[in-house]
Design an enzyme around this catalytic site. Structure first.
Site, short mmCIF file in Angstrom:
data_model
loop_
_atom_site.label_atom_id
_atom_site.label_comp_id
_atom_site.label_asym_id
_atom_site.label_seq_id
_atom_site.Cartn_x
_atom_site.Cartn_y
_atom_site.Cartn_z
N THR A 587 30.88 -73.96 -57.99
CA THR A 587 29.40 -73.32 -57.66
C THR A 587 29.62 -71.91 -56.07
O THR A 587 29.22 -71.21 -56.63
CB THR A 587 28.79 -74.68 -56.34
OG1 THR A 587 29.34 -74.84 -55.02
CG2 THR A 587 29.00 -75.55 -57.20
N LYS A 654 32.53 -69.75 -44.57
CA LYS A 654 31.65 -68.35 -43.96
C LYS A 654 30.61 -69.08 -45.45
O LYS A 654 31.23 -69.04 -45.99
CB LYS A 654 32.52 -67.53 -44.30
CG LYS A 654 33.57 -67.24 -43.21
CD LYS A 654 34.53 -66.02 -42.96
CE LYS A 654 34.90 -65.81 -42.06
NZ LYS A 654 35.44 -64.44 -42.21
N GLU A 658 25.16 -64.34 -50.65
CA GLU A 658 24.63 -62.60 -50.06
C GLU A 658 25.53 -61.56 -50.47
O GLU A 658 25.58 -60.33 -51.15
CB GLU A 658 24.19 -62.50 -49.37
CG GLU A 658 23.37 -63.66 -49.11
CD GLU A 658 22.10 -63.66 -47.72
OE1 GLU A 658 20.98 -62.88 -47.46
OE2 GLU A 658 22.50 -64.50 -46.96
#
Length: 718
Positions: A587, A654, A658
């Site tokens: 993913t 983290k 984006e």
């Protein structure tokens, strides 16, 4: 430990999605369900003076027409974009002035076309310029960042710098365009409001609807089990869910509102255009002496939203003198809002392009220039970084990309009519985390149930959270079930700001760790209902950190520019990231590649035009707003470093949703400059824009060198 975290586990909902059994917000077929179609305003500013609904009500199957004269009254919302059908004002073109409810979607659409609206139009202004008389410095930019930050004497230091660049860039309006448009199905039952909606956070929708309709929050149930993308546009409630609830209350029937795609640019937010001015000064060794990044953008007249595009310049590079400033003009435009990597995507495009220009001015390798300006602490706050491996990302990316074999001379490589070039850019994105709650239950059959109101917007959140739970429980992954996407589950923040997994995972990890301890102390068989524990990360997840926490990355691009047509083709994209512990390799790669693909669109195909005469975005559907597809890049690679950072959350992770978009556009733009010798400073790099630059360059070369040199040799800068 089971080793579930980090493994490339397949998405748990994947079979449902590919088989068509996953139900989205428009697919809840309650008995008597009606459909609704909105009517957008046809003026850019003014007031509705009259609405003729007779023809619409005469359409077979039309049940009702809601206008500002008869729609249910709402409490005043905190977000004024949700005050639909409450008064006759028209703050911008596309603002909804009526809603037609029909037995079928076809009836509602035909009824909407039959509504006649009269307006008192007013003069409008939708054109952004850096010198607009209405430009002002806001108190804050989006996210609560101070609009202005200044250290030292940036203007004086710039004037005395050995090397200087003073350049301007423009990023046009951009639109999210998720595959599933904004859609909601609502029904009222015994004073309860039950909603299925396409949203990045059901908790926020619940709170807003309760306030608007004056009902307790526990009487509002909001579900978003499957969401077909959002990219920020579904981060807060939009008009579809308000209209669906209004129509359901008015008609006494379940109602679905699925916004037509061509209406989305006007009502669900957009990335506002940004005008950038960068002034970089450096010494002869390439160390920055001054950094100034000034941004001008627009907002609507009804809601201030300031794209925080100068903020990443406060993080990236060491400079003793700096200023970052945001300015904004309130215009008669739709309200801008979040779009993937708000601030970072346009801001880093400008900063990383300017760094490339500085490297050219200095005659220095662009990778080495970035390495040379690596800060010891975060420049803005002075805090030490919890981890910062940007240099390692640059070095590893350069190795994988073959950067060492690059001829630095612009226009030095060509293949027939194709001009070939390579480029690099750095990327950053802040680490954000919010408090969340979760429960974990051990059942007598040896399975576990984890519940948290996370939202899976296509990122694989269900799968990753199950992996976090399985590791904490030291149980096989297949024995851990997970429930997400409903306000009937333990409360959790929305999916946004690359904060979802860190926030939800923290609560899941804590709940499952507590459950594991309780099970270790338990003797005898489990009770029939199982054993439950609950975790709430308030006070820990939201505690002030002594560390500056960011993800970093490096992007590399290879392009071919057709000197005949102006077309830019990307042959290769490569990204290397330092994003904490990677929780699911499959993913994660999907998220990195998805962000890079979106950055490719930002660089080459995506852009919207505000029509000054009509106050409308002209690219309002996927036929005119061009998003990239697989064929638009021949090869795309995402890699990451094994980063161990214990100062983040229990998983050491983290956000990764984006950062993939952040540096991609600049890397491509820098590669185009390397290929052509021409610096294009306005996105997107469409064939017409590139061809014009090539022709202008040829004309300039001809004028300098005479007819004999026409058409020969590499392109020179213009």
């Amino acid at each position: 430990m089971t080793g579930s975290v980090g493994a490339p586990a397949e998405r748990r909902e994947g079979r449902e999605k590919v088989s068509g059994t996953a139900r989205y917000a428009a697919e809840f077929h309650y008995p008597g369900r009606a459909q609704a179609w909105p009517v957008p305003a046809a003026v850019a500013r003014g007031r509705v003076t009259g609405v003729d609904t007779a023809a619409a009500l005469a359409v077979p199957g039309v049940l009702a027409v809601l206008t500002h004269e008869n729609a249910p009254r709402l409490a005043e919302p905190d977000d004024p974009t949700l005050a639909v059908l409450q008064d006759p004002r028209v703050p911008h073109r596309g603002w909804f002035v009526a809603l037609v409810v029909g037995e079928t979607l076809e009836a509602a659409r035909a009824g909407a076309a039959a509504v006649r609206v009269d307006y008192a139009a007013e003069e409008h202004d939708v054109t952004l310029t850096a010198s607009h008389p209405g430009v002002y410095v806001p108190e804050d930019a989006n996210g609560g960042y101070p609009a202005v930050r200044e250290q030292g004497d940036p203007d004086g230091a710039f004037g005395s710098s050995a090397a200087r660049v003073d350049v301007a860039y423009r990023v046009p309006p951009l639109h999210n365009h998720p595959m599933e448009p904004h859609t909601s199905t609502a029904r009222w039952e015994d004073g309860r409001l039950i909603v299925h909606t396409s949203s990045q956070g059901t908790g926020a929708v619940q709170g807003v609807l309760a306030g608007l309709f004056g009902v307790p929050e526990d009487r509002v149930v909001v579900t978003a089990e499957h969401v077909g993308g959002g990219f920020g546009s579904k981060g807060t409630p939009r008009t579809d869910v308000v209209l669906a609830a209004m129509a359901a209350r008015q008609t006494g029937r379940p109602v679905t509102v699925a916004l037509p795609r061509r209406y989305l640019p006007a009502v669900v937010g957009h990335r506002a255009p940004t005008l950038h001015r960068l002034r970089l000064g450096a010494d002869t060794d390439g160390r920055l002496t001054s950094l100034v990044h000034e941004v001008t953008t627009h907002t609507s007249r009804i809601k201030e939203f300031v794209e925080q595009a100068a903020v990443p310049a406060r993080v990236m590079y060491a400079s003793p003198h700096s200023r970052t400033e945001h300015r904004v003009a309130a215009l008669d435009v739709p309200s801008p809002s979040w779009m993937r990597a708000p601030g970072e995507a346009p801001g880093m495009y400008a900063l990383e392009s300017a760094m490339d220009e500085l490297a050219t001015e200095l005659g220095m390798d662009p990778v080495e220039l970035r390495v040379r300006n690596e800060p010891d602490v975060e420049p803005d706050s002075g805090k030490p970084f919890s981890s910062r491996h940007l240099v390692e990302c640059l070095r590893e990316g350069a190795r994988r990309f073959g950067w060492a074999g690059r001829d630095p001379r612009p226009g030095s490589r060509r293949d027939g009519p194709l001009l070939l070039g390579t480029g690099v850019a750095a990327a950053t994105y802040p680490v954000m985390v919010w408090p969340a709650t979760a429960t974990a239950r051990a059942l007598p059959d040896g399975t576990f149930l984890v519940r948290v109101n996370a939202t899976d917007i296509g990122t694989g959140a269900r799968t990753v959270l199950a992996q976090v739970g399985a590791d904490a429980l030291d149980a096989p992954l297949e024995r851990v079930r997970i429930e997400v996407g409903s306000t009937e589950l333990p409360s959790a923040p929305l999916a946004g700001g690359s904060s979802g997994t860190a926030s939800w995972g923290w609560a899941v990890h804590e709940a499952c760790t507590r459950l594991a301890r309780r099970l270790a102390e338990h003797t005898g068989p489990l009770p029939q209902q199982g054993l439950d524990v609950r975790a709430d990360t308030r006070g820990s997840a939201d505690a002030e950190s002594d560390w500056a926490r960011h993800a970093f990355g490096a992007h590399f691009a290879e392009v071919a520019v057709d000197s005949v047509t102006g077309e830019v083709r990307v042959g290769r994209l490569l990204g290397v990231y330092a994003a904490g512990r990677i929780l699911n390799a499959r993913t994660a790669r999907s998220q990195f590649v998805g962000g890079m693909t979106m950055g490719l669109g930002m660089a080459l195909t995506e852009g919207s035009t505000m029509d000054a005469a009509f106050g409308d975005f002209t690219e309002s559907d996927l036929a005119s707003y061009h998003v990239p597809v697989h064929a638009d890049v021949d090869g795309i690679e995402a890699h990451w470093l094994d980063e161990d950072d214990p100062r983040l959350n229990p998983m050491g992770s983290k956000g990764i949703g984006e950062i993939g978009i952040v540096g991609t556009a600049a890397a491509i733009g820098n590669a185009v400059h390397h290929a052509t010798g021409i610096r294009f400073r306005e996105l997107p790099l469409t064939p017409d824009r590139v061809l014009t630059g090539l022709l202008d360059s040829r004309t300039a070369n001809d004028a300098r060198t005479g007819p004999a040199a026409s058409g020969s040799g590499p392109m020179r800068g213009v």
